[in-house]
Design a protein around this motif. Structure first.
Motif, PDB file in Angstrom:
ATOM      1  N   ASN A   1       0.823  -1.215   0.000  1.00  0.00           N
ATOM      2  CA  ASN A   1       0.000   0.000   0.000  1.00  0.00           C
ATOM      3  C   ASN A   1       0.849   1.254   0.000  1.00  0.00           C
ATOM      4  OD1 ASN A   1      -2.367  -1.526   0.072  1.00  0.00           O
ATOM      5  ND2 ASN A   1      -2.404  -1.574   2.317  1.00  0.00           N
ATOM      6  N   LEU A   2       1.939   1.227   0.744  1.00  0.00           N
ATOM      7  CA  LEU A   2       2.803   2.396   0.856  1.00  0.00           C
ATOM      8  C   LEU A   2       3.531   2.670  -0.460  1.00  0.00           C
ATOM      9  CD1 LEU A   2       3.626   4.535   2.865  1.00  0.00           C
ATOM     10  CD2 LEU A   2       5.439   3.025   3.685  1.00  0.00           C
ATOM     11  N   VAL A   3       4.064   1.627  -1.079  1.00  0.00           N
ATOM     12  CA  VAL A   3       4.762   1.796  -2.358  1.00  0.00           C
ATOM     13  C   VAL A   3       3.786   2.289  -3.423  1.00  0.00           C
ATOM     14  CG1 VAL A   3       5.930   0.576  -4.225  1.00  0.00           C
ATOM     15  CG2 VAL A   3       6.579   0.123  -1.859  1.00  0.00           C
TER      16      VAL A   3
ATOM     17  N   THR B   1      13.751  -9.603   9.601  1.00  0.00           N
ATOM     18  CA  THR B   1      13.886  -8.213   9.167  1.00  0.00           C
ATOM     19  C   THR B   1      14.744  -8.094   7.917  1.00  0.00           C
ATOM     20  OG1 THR B   1      13.687  -7.457  11.457  1.00  0.00           O
ATOM     21  CG2 THR B   1      14.620  -5.913   9.867  1.00  0.00           C
ATOM     22  N   ASN B   2      15.917  -8.709   7.930  1.00  0.00           N
ATOM     23  CA  ASN B   2      16.885  -8.501   6.860  1.00  0.00           C
ATOM     24  C   ASN B   2      16.560  -9.273   5.593  1.00  0.00           C
ATOM     25  OD1 ASN B   2      18.070  -7.092   8.913  1.00  0.00           O
ATOM     26  ND2 ASN B   2      19.912  -8.336   9.032  1.00  0.00           N
ATOM     27  N   ALA B   3      16.241 -10.542   5.739  1.00  0.00           N
ATOM     28  CA  ALA B   3      16.012 -11.396   4.567  1.00  0.00           C
ATOM     29  C   ALA B   3      14.568 -11.347   4.088  1.00  0.00           C
ATOM     30  CB  ALA B   3      16.417 -12.837   4.889  1.00  0.00           C
ATOM     31  N   ILE B   4      13.638 -11.671   4.987  1.00  0.00           N
ATOM     32  CA  ILE B   4      12.230 -11.682   4.608  1.00  0.00           C
ATOM     33  C   ILE B   4      11.735 -10.260   4.350  1.00  0.00           C
ATOM     34  CG2 ILE B   4       9.924 -12.485   5.216  1.00  0.00           C
ATOM     35  CD1 ILE B   4      12.096 -14.661   4.771  1.00  0.00           C
ATOM     36  N   GLY B   5      12.253  -9.292   5.106  1.00  0.00           N
ATOM     37  CA  GLY B   5      11.878  -7.895   4.882  1.00  0.00           C
ATOM     38  C   GLY B   5      12.232  -7.425   3.485  1.00  0.00           C
ATOM     39  N   THR B   6      13.402  -7.825   2.999  1.00  0.00           N
ATOM     40  CA  THR B   6      13.807  -7.463   1.634  1.00  0.00           C
ATOM     41  C   THR B   6      12.879  -8.118   0.614  1.00  0.00           C
ATOM     42  OG1 THR B   6      16.121  -7.226   2.316  1.00  0.00           O
ATOM     43  CG2 THR B   6      15.695  -7.536  -0.039  1.00  0.00           C
ATOM     44  N   LEU B   7      12.535  -9.375   0.840  1.00  0.00           N
ATOM     45  CA  LEU B   7      11.593 -10.062  -0.038  1.00  0.00           C
ATOM     46  C   LEU B   7      10.243  -9.344  -0.055  1.00  0.00           C
ATOM     47  CD1 LEU B   7      10.769 -12.473  -1.809  1.00  0.00           C
ATOM     48  CD2 LEU B   7      10.232 -13.714   0.306  1.00  0.00           C
ATOM     49  N   HIS B   8       9.763  -8.921   1.117  1.00  0.00           N
ATOM     50  CA  HIS B   8       8.498  -8.188   1.188  1.00  0.00           C
ATOM     51  C   HIS B   8       8.552  -6.909   0.354  1.00  0.00           C
ATOM     52  CE1 HIS B   8       7.147 -10.054   5.294  1.00  0.00           C
ATOM     53  NE2 HIS B   8       6.826 -10.806   4.265  1.00  0.00           N
ATOM     54  N   LEU B   9       9.658  -6.181   0.456  1.00  0.00           N
ATOM     55  CA  LEU B   9       9.765  -4.907  -0.248  1.00  0.00           C
ATOM     56  C   LEU B   9       9.825  -5.109  -1.759  1.00  0.00           C
ATOM     57  CD1 LEU B   9       9.921  -1.880  -0.040  1.00  0.00           C
ATOM     58  CD2 LEU B   9      12.373  -2.050   0.422  1.00  0.00           C
ATOM     59  N   LEU B  10      10.618  -6.086  -2.191  1.00  0.00           N
ATOM     60  CA  LEU B  10      10.679  -6.378  -3.629  1.00  0.00           C
ATOM     61  C   LEU B  10       9.327  -6.864  -4.145  1.00  0.00           C
ATOM     62  CD1 LEU B  10      14.173  -8.090  -3.696  1.00  0.00           C
ATOM     63  CD2 LEU B  10      13.548  -6.073  -5.022  1.00  0.00           C
ATOM     64  N   SER B  11       8.657  -7.684  -3.369  1.00  0.00           N
ATOM     65  CA  SER B  11       7.341  -8.164  -3.759  1.00  0.00           C
ATOM     66  C   SER B  11       6.335  -7.012  -3.806  1.00  0.00           C
ATOM     67  CB  SER B  11       6.850  -9.238  -2.785  1.00  0.00           C
ATOM     68  OG  SER B  11       7.695 -10.371  -2.815  1.00  0.00           O
TER      69      SER B  11
ATOM     70  N   ALA C   1       2.638  -3.601  -6.608  1.00  0.00           N
ATOM     71  CA  ALA C   1       2.125  -2.245  -6.850  1.00  0.00           C
ATOM     72  C   ALA C   1       2.264  -1.832  -8.310  1.00  0.00           C
ATOM     73  CB  ALA C   1       2.850  -1.248  -5.949  1.00  0.00           C
ATOM     74  N   GLY C   2       3.025  -2.604  -9.075  1.00  0.00           N
ATOM     75  CA  GLY C   2       3.204  -2.298 -10.491  1.00  0.00           C
ATOM     76  C   GLY C   2       4.009  -1.034 -10.735  1.00  0.00           C
ATOM     77  N   ILE C   3       4.948  -0.753  -9.832  1.00  0.00           N
ATOM     78  CA  ILE C   3       5.737   0.480  -9.924  1.00  0.00           C
ATOM     79  C   ILE C   3       7.013   0.246 -10.734  1.00  0.00           C
ATOM     80  CG2 ILE C   3       6.951   2.247  -8.603  1.00  0.00           C
ATOM     81  CD1 ILE C   3       3.933   2.236  -8.235  1.00  0.00           C
ATOM     82  N   ASP C   4       7.279   1.126 -11.672  1.00  0.00           N
ATOM     83  CA  ASP C   4       8.525   1.071 -12.436  1.00  0.00           C
ATOM     84  C   ASP C   4       9.553   1.934 -11.715  1.00  0.00           C
ATOM     85  OD1 ASP C   4      10.503   0.792 -14.299  1.00  0.00           O
ATOM     86  OD2 ASP C   4       9.617   2.158 -15.771  1.00  0.00           O
ATOM     87  N   CYS C   5      10.404   1.303 -10.921  1.00  0.00           N
ATOM     88  CA  CYS C   5      11.374   2.063 -10.140  1.00  0.00           C
ATOM     89  C   CYS C   5      12.701   1.327 -10.098  1.00  0.00           C
ATOM     90  CB  CYS C   5      10.856   2.296  -8.721  1.00  0.00           C
ATOM     91  SG  CYS C   5      10.754   0.793  -7.725  1.00  0.00           S
TER      92      CYS C   5
ATOM     93  N   GLU D   1      17.000 -10.715 -12.351  1.00  0.00           N
ATOM     94  CA  GLU D   1      17.102 -11.656 -13.462  1.00  0.00           C
ATOM     95  C   GLU D   1      15.748 -12.233 -13.876  1.00  0.00           C
ATOM     96  OE1 GLU D   1      21.657 -13.185 -12.385  1.00  0.00           O
ATOM     97  OE2 GLU D   1      19.939 -14.527 -12.071  1.00  0.00           O
ATOM     98  N   ALA D   2      14.871 -12.447 -12.908  1.00  0.00           N
ATOM     99  CA  ALA D   2      13.591 -13.084 -13.205  1.00  0.00           C
ATOM    100  C   ALA D   2      12.548 -12.103 -13.732  1.00  0.00           C
ATOM    101  CB  ALA D   2      13.050 -13.783 -11.963  1.00  0.00           C
ATOM    102  N   TYR D   3      12.572 -10.858 -13.201  1.00  0.00           N
ATOM    103  CA  TYR D   3      11.497  -9.919 -13.524  1.00  0.00           C
ATOM    104  C   TYR D   3      11.967  -8.655 -14.227  1.00  0.00           C
ATOM    105  CZ  TYR D   3       9.257 -12.970 -10.100  1.00  0.00           C
ATOM    106  OH  TYR D   3       8.787 -14.061  -9.408  1.00  0.00           O
ATOM    107  N   GLY D   4      13.270  -8.573 -14.506  1.00  0.00           N
ATOM    108  CA  GLY D   4      13.780  -7.405 -15.215  1.00  0.00           C
ATOM    109  C   GLY D   4      13.779  -6.138 -14.383  1.00  0.00           C
ATOM    110  N   LEU D   5      13.714  -6.278 -13.062  1.00  0.00           N
ATOM    111  CA  LEU D   5      13.733  -5.109 -12.188  1.00  0.00           C
ATOM    112  C   LEU D   5      15.127  -4.486 -12.177  1.00  0.00           C
ATOM    113  CD1 LEU D   5      12.010  -3.536 -10.038  1.00  0.00           C
ATOM    114  CD2 LEU D   5      13.018  -5.053  -8.325  1.00  0.00           C
ATOM    115  N   PHE D   6      15.174  -3.151 -12.206  1.00  0.00           N
ATOM    116  CA  PHE D   6      16.459  -2.464 -12.059  1.00  0.00           C
ATOM    117  C   PHE D   6      16.820  -2.533 -10.578  1.00  0.00           C
ATOM    118  CE2 PHE D   6      19.460   0.562 -14.084  1.00  0.00           C
ATOM    119  CZ  PHE D   6      20.215   0.872 -12.977  1.00  0.00           C
ATOM    120  N   ALA D   7      17.480  -3.616 -10.207  1.00  0.00           N
ATOM    121  CA  ALA D   7      17.809  -3.878  -8.805  1.00  0.00           C
ATOM    122  C   ALA D   7      19.306  -4.080  -8.659  1.00  0.00           C
ATOM    123  CB  ALA D   7      17.062  -5.119  -8.308  1.00  0.00           C
ATOM    124  N   VAL D   8      19.912  -3.366  -7.725  1.00  0.00           N
ATOM    125  CA  VAL D   8      21.352  -3.458  -7.504  1.00  0.00           C
ATOM    126  C   VAL D   8      21.621  -3.744  -6.030  1.00  0.00           C
ATOM    127  CG1 VAL D   8      21.709  -1.740  -9.316  1.00  0.00           C
ATOM    128  CG2 VAL D   8      21.789  -1.031  -6.941  1.00  0.00           C
TER     129      VAL D   8
END
Length: 325
Positions: A67-69, A99-109, A114-118, A164-171
């Motif tokens: 919702n926030l994103v 927090t560190n591992a699952i939290g990152t998964l939550h944020l990427l998900s 949200a369908g955001i191009d970021c 690699e899987a979704y083409g997200l600009f992720a670094v």
């Protein structure tokens, strides 16, 4: 106006990154845990900036993140939120992983849902290398030696997978130790420089530390957050090591900090076995030549210079407290 979303905005790196982005004309949004409501001193000076907005939330709440994103629609997301203390991670492994591992998964998900191009930045860490001998670079083997390092490695590979899987600009920025006067007081460098100021004033008579032989590559946090920003301005997403390339022992940092106050560190530092980790990382020294070549980034501040800068800052903080008293 570009919009950025920063998790961990009240931390050392988050506060410097917020300053950097606001200075570049960004609209900055920060994620703040409810429990952080009373620990925002690092960003208090930004309170009146109309381009800064804080939101209550938590990386462990995936639905709220979606919702926030969706509400913010950020152009850039910086995931700096974490349980970041290595020693504590041994005592709280479940919370650290959540927090560190699952939290990152939550944020990427959340970004996908949200369908955001970021563009997405993941704060990885040199602790992922663990027992791998230095110098460590982007191609070095990962062998974490703590729940913190292991949780960050999972988050790192999750970020790579989403790229690699979704083409997200992720670094992922694999940052080696970076310090500043805003470093938490339970981290060894700040513990040392705060002790120097207190001992110099006669308030403390000693400080207790653990392993003095561990070698770390310490840099200056404001320089490293600029490296984060540069990673998201690149043409293609990739992972980068940020480091000074020079290693020093904890003993070296002690000596430099105490010497800045004309004190002999050996008279004031006492060994305390309880500060030792169950499994130690002996030496972390990074090779950031890729970041220098592709991003034009290079560390400028050395660890021993940093020790002196931090001592001066803790002197000033203590002087203000004493004057108030």
């Amino acid at each position: 106006m570009k919009r950025a979303f920063i998790t961990g905005i009240t931390g050392q790196d988050g506060s410097y990154l917020a300053e950097l982005l606001l200075g570049k004309g960004y609209d900055v949004h920060g994620l703040v845990r409810r429990s952080s409501a009373m620990t925002r001193t690092r960003i208090d000076h930004l309170n009146n900036n109309p381009n800064l907005t804080l939101h209550y939330g938590d990386l462990t709440d995936g639905v709220a993140l979606v919702n926030l994103v969706r509400e913010i629609e950020p152009h850039e997301v910086y995931n700096l939120g974490a349980m970041s203390h290595v020693k504590v991670s041994f005592e709280m492994p479940d919370y650290t992983t959540s927090t560190n591992a699952i939290g990152t998964l939550h944020l990427l998900s959340a970004i996908r849902a949200a369908g955001i191009d970021c563009r997405f930045y993941q704060a990885s860490t040199s602790e992922m290398f663990g027992s791998t001998p230095p110098p460590q670079n982007e191609d070095s083997k990962f062998h974490p030696r703590s729940p913190y390092g292991a949780s960050k490695l999972q988050a790192h590979w999750t970020t790579v997978n989403y790229r690699e899987a979704y083409g997200l600009f992720a670094v992922s920025g694999i940052l080696f130790n970076h310090e500043s006067p805003r470093r938490g007081e339970n981290f060894v460098t700040r513990k040392i420089t705060k002790a120097v100021a207190a001992i110099e004033e006669g308030i403390w008579d000693h400080v207790e530390l653990g392993n003095l032989t561990a070698i770390r590559d310490w840099g200056f946090a404001p320089e490293y957050v600029e490296g984060m920003w540069r990673m998201l301005q690149a043409d293609e997403p990739d992972d980068y090591v940020l480091a000074t390339g020079v290693g020093h022992t904890v003993r070296d940092f002690c000596e430099a900090a105490f010497a800045h106050a004309d004190l002999d560190w050996e008279k004031y530092v006492r060994y305390n076995e309880s500060f030792e980790r169950p499994s130690e990382v002996d030496a972390l020294i990074g090779d950031s030549s890729k970041a220098h070549e592709k991003l034009g980034w290079k560390a400028q501040t050395t660890a021993l210079d940093l020790a002196r800068v931090m001592v001066d800052a803790d002197r000033e903080d203590l002087a203000r407290l004493l004057n108030k008293g």
